[in-house]
Design an enzyme around this catalytic site. Structure first.
Site, mmCIF file in Angstrom:
data_model
loop_
_atom_site.group_PDB
_atom_site.id
_atom_site.type_symbol
_atom_site.label_atom_id
_atom_site.label_comp_id
_atom_site.label_asym_id
_atom_site.label_seq_id
_atom_site.Cartn_x
_atom_site.Cartn_y
_atom_site.Cartn_z
ATOM 1 N N SER A 80 60.237 48.904 -1.947
ATOM 2 C CA SER A 80 59.821 48.803 -0.538
ATOM 3 C C SER A 80 59.042 50.016 -0.050
ATOM 4 O O SER A 80 58.810 50.160 1.149
ATOM 5 C CB SER A 80 61.050 48.584 0.352
ATOM 6 O OG SER A 80 61.868 49.724 0.289
ATOM 7 N N TYR A 134 51.917 49.673 -3.533
ATOM 8 C CA TYR A 134 52.877 48.831 -2.794
ATOM 9 C C TYR A 134 52.132 47.818 -1.922
ATOM 10 O O TYR A 134 52.438 46.617 -1.952
ATOM 11 C CB TYR A 134 53.758 49.763 -1.958
ATOM 12 C CG TYR A 134 54.618 49.093 -0.922
ATOM 13 C CD1 TYR A 134 55.680 48.279 -1.287
ATOM 14 C CD2 TYR A 134 54.378 49.294 0.442
ATOM 15 C CE1 TYR A 134 56.476 47.673 -0.322
ATOM 16 C CE2 TYR A 134 55.169 48.711 1.406
ATOM 17 C CZ TYR A 134 56.218 47.900 1.022
ATOM 18 O OH TYR A 134 57.000 47.297 1.977
ATOM 19 N N LEU A 167 67.062 46.674 5.495
ATOM 20 C CA LEU A 167 66.893 45.484 6.333
ATOM 21 C C LEU A 167 67.833 44.366 5.891
ATOM 22 O O LEU A 167 68.288 43.566 6.715
ATOM 23 C CB LEU A 167 65.433 45.008 6.308
ATOM 24 C CG LEU A 167 64.415 46.042 6.796
ATOM 25 C CD1 LEU A 167 63.041 45.417 6.960
ATOM 26 C CD2 LEU A 167 64.856 46.715 8.092
HETATM 27 C C1 15L Z 1 57.027 49.643 4.830
HETATM 28 O O1 15L Z 1 56.516 48.657 4.346
HETATM 29 C C2 15L Z 1 58.218 50.295 4.210
HETATM 30 O O2 15L Z 1 59.034 49.360 3.543
HETATM 31 C C3 15L Z 1 59.034 51.095 5.210
HETATM 32 O O3 15L Z 1 59.902 51.936 4.481
HETATM 33 C C4 15L Z 1 58.184 51.900 6.184
HETATM 34 O O4 15L Z 1 57.652 52.986 5.536
HETATM 35 C C5 15L Z 1 57.123 51.031 6.806
HETATM 36 O O5 15L Z 1 56.404 50.273 5.871
HETATM 37 C C6 15L Z 1 56.117 51.801 7.670
HETATM 38 O O6 15L Z 1 54.917 51.589 7.519
HETATM 39 O O7 15L Z 1 56.559 52.572 8.522
#
Ligand code: 15L
Length: 271
Positions: free
Chosen positions: A80, A141, A20
């Site tokens: 992320s 996360y 991003l």
């Molecule tokens: C997120 O927060 C991730 O950073 C991204 O890689 C996707 O996996 C996304 O969520 C998602 O939920 O599709």
């Protein structure tokens, strides 16, 4: 023709080397005289009007230096995806604390914090969630992003640093599977969302889901999106037929189908 306003003298984009970050880098330049880019990875040569500050987010001194002279931040940096706790603790939890401490000391007034839909990943896909409902993170996360949201609330209440927390859905060139028919955020809508978050006159502390104008929706975003003036213009609908044909059957007992967090609810444990 009048030139558009330059909103910031210096705008910081963390996580500039990520997926991003690479999208937003050219799209945010018009808002500022200097776009400071940061990442743990080297970015190579920078353009006129850009500067680079390489900083691991767990390094408080480096983060302090990174915020020097910065009016506003778009904070995409850190881990992320779902994974083991220790790297997430360092980059996302200690890192976001260092960022807000540095913002406090340098007088930075606004931060756009890339949170995630995984803060509420344990709501079911047949529920509609709004930003005022309790967090139900789906892993390490999501927990770290919930921490960032609460921390930014504290820095607003105590120090008046404004934050828009963006619970980003799935921001990719196209939705990749049936789940993303609900969670997809196009890159153009991502830009609209971040620009609205940076330029709305008053945002206070706010949580907004980062999602396009999809027909299937799990998130009641209307009130918070209206406050910052975010109006998505894209939709996952043109991709529906192909995605449903590619994935005609869904197993409703699969946790990844039951819960909004999708595959993240099946990740780990990591011991
Ligand atoms: C997120 O927060 C991730 O950073 C991204 O890689 C996707 O996996 C996304 O969520 C998602 O939920 O599709």
């Amino acid at each position: 023709m009048s030139t558009p306003p330059v909103w910031f003298e210096r705008l910081l984009l963390t996580g500039a080397a990520g997926g991003l970050g690479r999208q937003l880098r050219p799209r945010l330049k018009r808002l500022c005289r200097v776009l400071r880019l940061s990442d743990v990875a080297d970015l190579g040569p920078v353009a006129d009007g850009e500067e680079f500050a390489q900083a691991p987010l767990q390094d408080a001194a480096a983060v302090h230096a990174m915020l020097d002279g910065v009016d506003a931040v778009v904070h995409l940096g850190g881990v992320s995806v779902e994974g083991p706790f220790e790297p997430i603790l360092q980059a996302n939890i200690a890192g976001v604390h260092h960022l807000y401490e540095a913002a406090r000391k340098h007088g930075t007034r606004r931060i756009v914090f890339a949170s995630s839909n995984h803060v509420t990943g344990y709501y079911r896909q047949d529920e509609v969630v709004d930003p005022d409902m309790p967090a139900r993170p789906d892993g390490n996360y999501g927990l770290s992003k919930a921490f960032g949201e609460v921390l930014s609330r504290y820095y607003y209440d105590r120090y008046g640093i404004e934050t828009v927390c963006l619970r980003i859905g799935s921001s990719f060139p196209e939705p990749r599977d049936r789940r993303m028919l609900a969670t997809w955020l196009s890159y153009d809508d991502l830009e609209r969302l971040v620009v609205a978050s940076l330029t709305a006159p008053v945002v206070g502390h706010r949580i907004v889901y980062g999602v396009s104008d999809n027909r299937t929706t799990w998130w009641d975003n209307d009130r918070s999106a209206a406050v910052i003036g975010y109006r998505p213009q894209d939709s996952s609908e043109p991709f529906r037929a192909a995605l449903e044909a590619a994935q005609p059957q869904v197993d409703r007992s699969d946790p990844a189908v039951l819960y909004q967090g999708g595959g993240f609810v099946r990740s780990g444990p990591f011991d």
